[in-house]
Design an enzyme around this catalytic site. Structure first.
Site, PDB file in Angstrom:
ATOM      1  N   HIS A 113      -6.876  -2.438  14.950  1.00 26.63           N
ATOM      2  CA  HIS A 113      -7.076  -1.665  13.717  1.00 26.63           C
ATOM      3  C   HIS A 113      -6.812  -2.539  12.479  1.00 26.63           C
ATOM      4  O   HIS A 113      -7.647  -2.630  11.582  1.00 26.63           O
ATOM      5  CB  HIS A 113      -6.155  -0.450  13.726  1.00 26.63           C
ATOM      6  CG  HIS A 113      -6.219   0.403  12.506  1.00 26.63           C
ATOM      7  ND1 HIS A 113      -6.972   1.563  12.445  1.00 26.63           N
ATOM      8  CD2 HIS A 113      -5.644   0.273  11.289  1.00 26.63           C
ATOM      9  CE1 HIS A 113      -6.839   2.095  11.245  1.00 26.63           C
ATOM     10  NE2 HIS A 113      -6.034   1.334  10.514  1.00 26.63           N
ATOM     11  N   GLU A 114      -5.651  -3.177  12.463  1.00 27.04           N
ATOM     12  CA  GLU A 114      -5.302  -3.987  11.280  1.00 27.04           C
ATOM     13  C   GLU A 114      -6.259  -5.167  11.146  1.00 27.04           C
ATOM     14  O   GLU A 114      -6.685  -5.508  10.046  1.00 27.04           O
ATOM     15  CB  GLU A 114      -3.856  -4.474  11.349  1.00 27.04           C
ATOM     16  CG  GLU A 114      -2.801  -3.376  11.543  1.00 27.04           C
ATOM     17  CD  GLU A 114      -2.933  -2.188  10.621  1.00 27.04           C
ATOM     18  OE1 GLU A 114      -3.433  -2.349   9.491  1.00 27.04           O
ATOM     19  OE2 GLU A 114      -2.545  -1.076  11.031  1.00 27.04           O
ATOM     20  N   GLU A 160       0.856  -1.175   0.000  1.00 26.39           N
ATOM     21  CA  GLU A 160       0.000   0.000   0.000  1.00 26.39           C
ATOM     22  C   GLU A 160       0.900   1.235   0.000  1.00 26.39           C
ATOM     23  O   GLU A 160       1.875   1.258   0.752  1.00 26.39           O
ATOM     24  CB  GLU A 160      -0.896   0.034   1.244  1.00 26.39           C
ATOM     25  CG  GLU A 160      -1.907   1.178   1.161  1.00 26.39           C
ATOM     26  CD  GLU A 160      -2.885   1.220   2.342  1.00 26.39           C
ATOM     27  OE1 GLU A 160      -2.759   0.397   3.252  1.00 26.39           O
ATOM     28  OE2 GLU A 160      -3.766   2.071   2.321  1.00 26.39           O
ATOM     29  N   GLY A 201       3.010   2.317  10.780  1.00 25.43           N
ATOM     30  CA  GLY A 201       2.786   1.496  11.968  1.00 25.43           C
ATOM     31  C   GLY A 201       2.579   0.022  11.664  1.00 25.43           C
ATOM     32  O   GLY A 201       3.218  -0.842  12.264  1.00 25.43           O
ATOM     33  N   ALA A 202       1.680  -0.260  10.733  1.00 21.69           N
ATOM     34  CA  ALA A 202       1.381  -1.650  10.404  1.00 21.69           C
ATOM     35  C   ALA A 202       0.542  -1.692   9.134  1.00 21.69           C
ATOM     36  O   ALA A 202       0.080  -0.656   8.664  1.00 21.69           O
ATOM     37  CB  ALA A 202       0.620  -2.324  11.543  1.00 21.69           C
ATOM     38  N   MET A 203       0.366  -2.905   8.598  1.00 21.10           N
ATOM     39  CA  MET A 203      -0.340  -3.044   7.325  1.00 21.10           C
ATOM     40  C   MET A 203      -1.247  -4.264   7.324  1.00 21.10           C
ATOM     41  O   MET A 203      -0.838  -5.357   7.728  1.00 21.10           O
ATOM     42  CB  MET A 203       0.711  -3.125   6.194  1.00 21.10           C
ATOM     43  CG  MET A 203       0.113  -3.273   4.820  1.00 21.10           C
ATOM     44  SD  MET A 203      -0.899  -1.829   4.386  1.00 21.10           S
ATOM     45  CE  MET A 203      -2.098  -2.591   3.319  1.00 21.10           C
ATOM     46  N   ASN A 261      -2.467  -6.440   5.171  1.00 18.58           N
ATOM     47  CA  ASN A 261      -2.468  -7.447   4.111  1.00 18.58           C
ATOM     48  C   ASN A 261      -3.369  -8.635   4.465  1.00 18.58           C
ATOM     49  O   ASN A 261      -3.335  -9.117   5.590  1.00 18.58           O
ATOM     50  CB  ASN A 261      -1.050  -7.964   3.899  1.00 18.58           C
ATOM     51  CG  ASN A 261      -0.035  -6.860   3.906  1.00 18.58           C
ATOM     52  OD1 ASN A 261      -0.107  -5.964   3.091  1.00 18.58           O
ATOM     53  ND2 ASN A 261       0.883  -6.893   4.863  1.00 18.58           N
ATOM     54  N   HIS A 273      -9.568  -4.120   9.684  1.00 19.90           N
ATOM     55  CA  HIS A 273      -9.503  -3.873   8.239  1.00 19.90           C
ATOM     56  C   HIS A 273      -9.953  -5.093   7.425  1.00 19.90           C
ATOM     57  O   HIS A 273     -10.306  -4.956   6.260  1.00 19.90           O
ATOM     58  CB  HIS A 273      -8.071  -3.521   7.822  1.00 19.90           C
ATOM     59  CG  HIS A 273      -7.754  -2.059   7.796  1.00 19.90           C
ATOM     60  ND1 HIS A 273      -8.594  -1.109   7.247  1.00 19.90           N
ATOM     61  CD2 HIS A 273      -6.652  -1.379   8.213  1.00 19.90           C
ATOM     62  CE1 HIS A 273      -8.018   0.083   7.347  1.00 19.90           C
ATOM     63  NE2 HIS A 273      -6.847  -0.053   7.935  1.00 19.90           N
TER      64      HIS A 273
END
Ligand code: TRP
Ligand code: ZN
Length: 880
Positions: A303-304, A127, A267-269, A271, A307
């Protein structure tokens, strides 16, 4: 200077993709000197596209093209065009397979976009537009494909090979190599692709979903971090349960994986099935992480995970819609954190960030709507406006509809758009359709930039017993947007009588049983509200719980603020009254000499707080914190940082001296031995204790010095150890400071996350963070220009938090930042562009400062081969 002007992308030019990808088959051959990527796409023309006969255009970035084959036939180099950033194949049938082979060099990828190496492991960040750094592809979120990914690598160096979905095949190859093939059954945009290869330990757990499915939960970390996974794993399970209970969302794959990497731009992703985290946002133990970090980890893990529905199952049509997934997901994680801890404190923290940093962004040169209309580099639009203001917009919908209708709306949204790439408008439409409410005017929150201002006036008609509130709304001009329309603002309100009791809000002379709190809906430029049946002029409690992201102006008298500080039943507004009072006191000292008297009632109100044990102690701890220098700058017209710093410092010293005994008692009371707990009460106690310690050391108290030294040496947790260290660093005890800093480094030098805290404590402090010392830290053995966390902990903390040192009147802080930005621009443009923020605010400062800040920006503008990331921020900052 750069000669080619980077292109602006406009929302108004959006077209559906000309080609769709049904399936992508990837094969990665990973080596030490590079990686070969074989990609086979199953493509068909998009029946919805008007552009018939358009060539196939695939995005690429920094790729070495090795071959192209159409339906199995290798193409001559004349049959396609390799433009570097595009691969164009003019003659393609309705449906076909395209096989592309590219060569990339992850080991030299310092941008940390696409496939790169971080402490010996391969990992990805796709991203927003990183997938094009891996292979040629229609790299846009509205192209959704099924991915099958085979990873091949040396078995001993990379025993763990991960990608999205489920592992379907694995085996050994020649030369000590092996492979694993992963298949993701859910079609997804390329930005959600992930790959990890490394020598990692696996931590396993499991979760049984509401429908009884068992999910394998796995964390992959470097062996040295194997003891720092428990908290994140626990947070994950709580988040999974919460999303089932509150949103009815069940997890959809059989495996959910989390990987920690040290070098990461954000911070983080999220996927699909394989979330990748910045180590600092996932690894924690009692000895190495502070309470604030535990809370951040809980929020980011949630949060991740959230998503998976708000982002992955339903994704964005284009990057202008980024807040569709980010605003909604931040709202969801904020609700989760509020449910897990203290809701008032969570609201205070979020509102503080919004008012300090997002309001500043909204008033500066980079101001943009929650749904922007144009951008040059999308990486620059992962902003506080998209995330935090976007969250507030969703929260306002929640508050206007009520929880039940909001849940109906979210159910409809997920059901209607599952598997689709949609717009913020689709989200609002689902909320409208489910609730029957008209949100036409409300949509302006997505379209208009700038923070609305509400000017509130009141008067009391003693004869009639009527209290009148007049509320006027304006939305300020922002770059490219003027003459804005009034927005739809939910304004929560209460009125208190002189005993502090809540009054019924009687808005209709005949009404009985009126509620004591109402949400007024402001829709026009001016409104008048009347409240009947009152015996005396009430004290208004305005914008309760920060019911809208707006600025409220009301001519507060200090008595009113003092009164609300101790009586408002709304916790947020109690805190806010204290902040407003402290701001008023500090502002009244700016530019005056040190003989000017400091409001005597301030001391008494803080004494009351220090000794109040009936109030939520977490709220007390928040109320004791003075407004930050950053917020004071945001509130001023032509900020003069040394004067702001000096005035704030005077108030702090005054309070600490006057309350010395109360602070010591507060410290003792909250310094309880016992097991370390992460309950909101235990967190509040540690926070109170460390605030008290900080204030006492600030005034050079010898008794407190002994307590701090003892706490620093013997703490059984990082909150207390770092609390003591920070207090020592910000004190005048030079020798003890140096000893503590040295001892701390000695003890924790092998832990990068702790070393980052050690850097930032020094860089953010006006006692230690002067420029020569900052330069010294940049030369320290633990500093690494290639690691974004290290850059943030030294340079980010200096320029973003250490205002007196950064705004040195000689301009050295600005020159230094410009120099760092130019250096980083060549290796990591995303990080370089983020560092421009403190300079972009140059117009906010008094002329001596702003002129030098502008010069620093110009020096960056004139750099050779500027990235489009930095180009966009610098040029917009300098535009008038
Ligand atoms: N989607 C991520 C999130 O908010 C954000 C993100 C992670 C990101 N890494 C990035 C955005 C790199 C841009 C570039 O959860
Ligand atoms: Zn997100």
């Amino acid at each position: 200077m750069r000669t080619d002007q980077p292109q602006t992308i406009y929302l108004s030019e959006y077209k559906v993709p000309a080609y769709l990808v049904e399936q992508i088959e990837l094969r990665f051959e990973l080596f030490e000197d590079g990686a070969r990527v074989h990609s086979t796409l199953t493509v068909r023309r998009n029946p919805e596209s008007q552009e018939t006969g358009k060539p196939l255009e695939l995005d690429g970035d920094s790729l070495k093209l090795e071959s192209v084959a159409l339906n199995g036939e290798t193409l001559e180099s004349t049959a396609y065009e390799d433009r570097g950033d595009k691969l164009v194949v003019p003659d393609v049938p309705e449906q076909f397979q395209l096989a592309v082979v590219t060569w990339i060099e992850p080991q030299n990828n310092t941008r940390l976009e696409g496939l790169y190496k971080s402490s010996g492991m391969f990992c990805t960040q796709c991203e927003a537009e990183g997938f094009r750094c891996i292979t040629y592809y229609p790299d846009r979120p509205d192209v959704m494909a099924r991915f099958r990914t085979r990873i091949e690598a040396d078995k001993s160096a990379y025993p763990v090979l991960l990608s999205n979905g489920n592992p379907v095949e694995q085996g050994d190859l020649d030369n000590g190599r092996h492979f694993v093939t992963w298949e993701d059954p859910f079609p997804k945009p390329s930005y959600l692709f992930a790959l990890v290869a490394g020598d990692l330990v696996e931590k396993r757990d499991s979760f049984t979903t509401c429908s009884g499915r068992d999910i394998d939960l796995r964390m992959y970390v470097e062996p040295r971090n194997s003891e720092k996974c428990d908290f994140a794993m626990d947070s994950l399970k709580r988040a999974m349960r919460w999303d089932e209970e509150v949103y009815g969302r069940e997890y959809d794959l059989d495996i959910f994986m989390i990987v920690a990497v040290d070098d990461f731009n954000m911070g983080a992703m999220e996927n699909k099935g394989l979330n990748i985290f910045n180590s600092s946002c996932v690894l924690a133990s009692q000895e190495t992480a502070t309470d604030a970090i535990f809370q951040r980890i809980e929020a980011i893990v949630a949060h991740e995970y959230f998503h998976n529905w708000s982002g992955n199952r339903v994704t964005c049509r284009d990057w202008f819609q980024l807040s569709l997934k980010e605003g909604f997901t931040v709202f969801r994680d904020a609700q989760f954190s509020a449910d897990e801890g203290s809701p008032t404190v969570k609201r205070i923290e979020d509102a503080t960030l919004l008012r300090t940093a997002q309001f500043a962004e909204d008033a500066g040169p980079m101001a943009h709507p929650v749904r922007p209309a144009s951008y040059i580099e999308i990486g620059n639009f992962y902003t506080l406006t998209i995330y935090e203001k976007g969250e507030e917009v969703v929260r306002m919908i929640h508050n206007l509809l009520g929880s039940e209708m909001f849940r109906k709306g979210s159910d409809l949204y997920f059901e209607r758009h599952d598997g689709q790439a949609v717009t913020t408008d689709d989200f609002v439409k689902a909320m409208e359709d489910a609730s029957g409410r008209d949100l036409t005017q409300f949509r302006l929150w997505y379209e208009q930039a700038g923070t609305p201002v509400l000017n509130v006036e009141d008067d009391f008609d003693a004869e009639q017993g009527v209290y009148r509130l007049t509320i006027r709304q304006t939305v300020p001009d922002t770059p490219g947007q003027t003459n804005k329309k009034p927005q739809h603002i939910p304004f929560a309100l209460g009125l208190l009588d002189s005993n502090g009791d809540a009054l019924p809000l009687n808005m209709d002379a005949a009404e009985t049983d009126a509620p004591t709190e109402r949400v007024l809906e402001i829709t026009g430029a001016e409104h008048r509200f009347e409240f009947y049946g009152l015996d005396e002029k009430p004290v208004p409690s305005l914008l309760r719980d920060f019911s809208a992201p707006v600025r409220v102006h009301y001519p507060w008298a200090r008595e009113q603020l003092l009164f609300l500080m101790s009586h408002d039943p709304d916790g947020f507004n109690r805190w806010d009254a204290g902040q407003r009072l402290a701001i008023d006191v500090i502002q009244s000292l700016i530019g005056h000499d040190d003989e000017t008297e400091i409001e005597p009632r301030l001391v008494e109100s803080y004494r009351g707080l220090l000794n109040n044990d009936s109030l939520d102690q977490a709220l007390v701890a928040k109320m004791l914190q003075l407004p930050s220098e950053n917020y004071l700058v945001e509130l001023s017209e032509q900020a003069d940082v040394p004067s702001i710093h000096h005035a704030r410092e005077r108030v702090l010293l005054h309070l600490a001296n006057a309350l010395r005994d109360d602070l010591l008692a507060c410290y003792q009371r909250n310094n309880q031995a016992g097991e370390y707990e992460l309950t909101s009460d235990a967190i509040a106690r540690r926070s109170l204790k460390n605030i008290a310690l900080g204030w006492l050391l600030h005034i050079g108290d010898e008794e407190a010095l002994a307590l701090a030294t003892e706490q620093f040496q013997n703490a059984d947790n990082m909150t207390d150890r770092l609390g003591a260290l920070r207090a020592l660093v910000n004190s005048g005890f030079d020798q003890e400071r140096t000893e503590a800093l040295d001892a701390f480094y000695e003890q924790f030098q092998h832990d990068p996350q702790v070393v980052e805290m050690w850097f930032s404590v020094q860089s953010a402090s006006h006692k230690t963070g002067q420029l020569p010392h900052i330069r010294h830290l940049l030369g320290h053995e633990a500093f690494d220009w290639k690691n974004p966390n290290k850059v943030r902990s030294v340079v980010g903390a200096f320029a973003g938090q250490n205002l007196p040192a950064f705004h040195n009147p000689d301009g050295s802080g600005y020159e230094f930042l410009a120099e760092v930005i130019c250096r980083l621009d060549d290796s990591n443009p995303q990080i370089a562009a983020r560092l421009v923020t403190p300079l972009s605010r140059w117009k906010k400062f008094a002329p001596t400062y702003s002129e030098q800040m502008k010069k620093a920006l110009e020096s960056i503008r004139d750099k050779e081969a500027l990235s489009k990331d930095v180009y966009e921020v610098v040029h917009k900052s300098l535009a008038d």
